[in-house]
Design a protein around this motif. Structure first.
Motif, PDB file in Angstrom:
ATOM      1  N   LEU A   1       0.854  -1.129  -0.420  1.00 30.22           N
ATOM      2  CA  LEU A   1      -0.249   0.156  -0.319  1.00 30.22           C
ATOM      3  C   LEU A   1       0.481   1.568   0.454  1.00 30.22           C
ATOM      4  N   LEU A   2       1.472   1.327   0.848  1.00 23.48           N
ATOM      5  CA  LEU A   2       2.391   2.378   1.227  1.00 23.48           C
ATOM      6  C   LEU A   2       3.570   2.044  -0.560  1.00 23.48           C
ATOM      7  N   THR A   3       2.920   1.680  -1.386  1.00 27.24           N
ATOM      8  CA  THR A   3       4.449   1.374  -2.938  1.00 27.24           C
ATOM      9  C   THR A   3       3.385   2.063  -3.438  1.00 27.24           C
ATOM     10  N   ILE A   4       2.356   1.507  -3.446  1.00 29.67           N
ATOM     11  CA  ILE A   4       1.100   1.665  -4.019  1.00 29.67           C
ATOM     12  C   ILE A   4       0.907   4.010  -3.900  1.00 29.67           C
ATOM     13  N   LEU A   5       1.013   4.164  -2.982  1.00 29.17           N
ATOM     14  CA  LEU A   5       0.863   5.741  -2.462  1.00 29.17           C
ATOM     15  C   LEU A   5       1.973   7.018  -2.969  1.00 29.17           C
ATOM     16  N   GLU A   6       2.890   6.107  -2.733  1.00 32.50           N
ATOM     17  CA  GLU A   6       4.350   6.640  -3.325  1.00 32.50           C
ATOM     18  C   GLU A   6       3.849   7.164  -4.859  1.00 32.50           C
ATOM     19  N   PHE A   7       3.429   6.155  -5.725  1.00 31.40           N
ATOM     20  CA  PHE A   7       3.956   5.335  -6.750  1.00 31.40           C
ATOM     21  C   PHE A   7       2.568   7.108  -7.047  1.00 31.40           C
TER      22      PHE A   7
END
Length: 193
Positions: free
Chosen positions: A182-188
């Motif tokens: 989720l944190l990776t998705i939000l960063e992208f």
């Protein structure tokens, strides 16, 4: 995400994969990116595989799978002794195959994971088949080959002995995988402003 009032700039699509392993050969992902109702709208892709949430893979594995089938006349093991046996021939082929040397780089592997044949212990088999799995590292995946940025992240928890009868999964710290994803998705997504 709704409860935390997290808003994204892009629409997120969560899908479950089918047909990935064995003879499925990534059928679910192929459908998603080539024929599925969203295939023209997909711009990035994160897959989840394995358990280590610190694992990040940005390449892929090229896979070829073959079914080898051998046939013979069959017969009674005593009365027709000496006739060619597809099972004996398969054993010889697999033995030679097992002695093949493969390059260290890129990592290349092979496996005969299943063998079938024969009808009775006292019968010369008329047919024998075995499955061959060939794998080698390559610089991309199906998704990357379509020009779509993609990575694979670990799903969390702890597991081992993959694809064996002793395969296990323990959910201890399993939350780390989904959190990392989720944190990776939000960063992208934050870069899409």
């Amino acid at each position: 995400m709704n409860q935390a009032n997290i808003k994204t700039h892009q629409t997120l699509l969560f899908v479950a994969n089918v047909g990935e392993e064995g003879n499925g050969d990534l059928n679910g992902v192929r459908y998603l990116f080539k024929e599925g109702p969203y295939h023209n709208r997909l711009r990035e892709f994160i897959s989840i595989d394995g358990d280590n949430p610190a694992r990040i893979v940005n390449g892929g594995t090229g896979v070829k799978r073959y079914l080898v089938t051998l046939r013979g006349p069959g017969g009674h093991s005593y009365g027709d002794f000496g006739r060619p046996s597809p099972i004996h021939a398969a054993g010889r082929i697999i033995d030679r195959f097992a002695d093949m040397e493969v390059p260290r780089a890129p990592k290349t592997t092979f496996n005969v994971g299943r063998i079938r044949g024969g009808t009775a212990i006292n019968a010369i088999a008329q047919e024998c088949s075995f499955g061959v799995d060939l794998c080698s590292e390559e610089p991309g995946t199906l998704v990357i080959s379509l020009g779509i940025p993609a990575i694979t992240l670990g799903g969390g928890g702890n597991g081992g002995n993959a694809h064996s009868l002793n395969e296990f999964y323990e959910p201890a710290n399993g939350w780390k995988g989904p959190q990392t994803v989720l944190l990776t998705i939000l960063e992208f997504d934050s870069r899409q402003r």
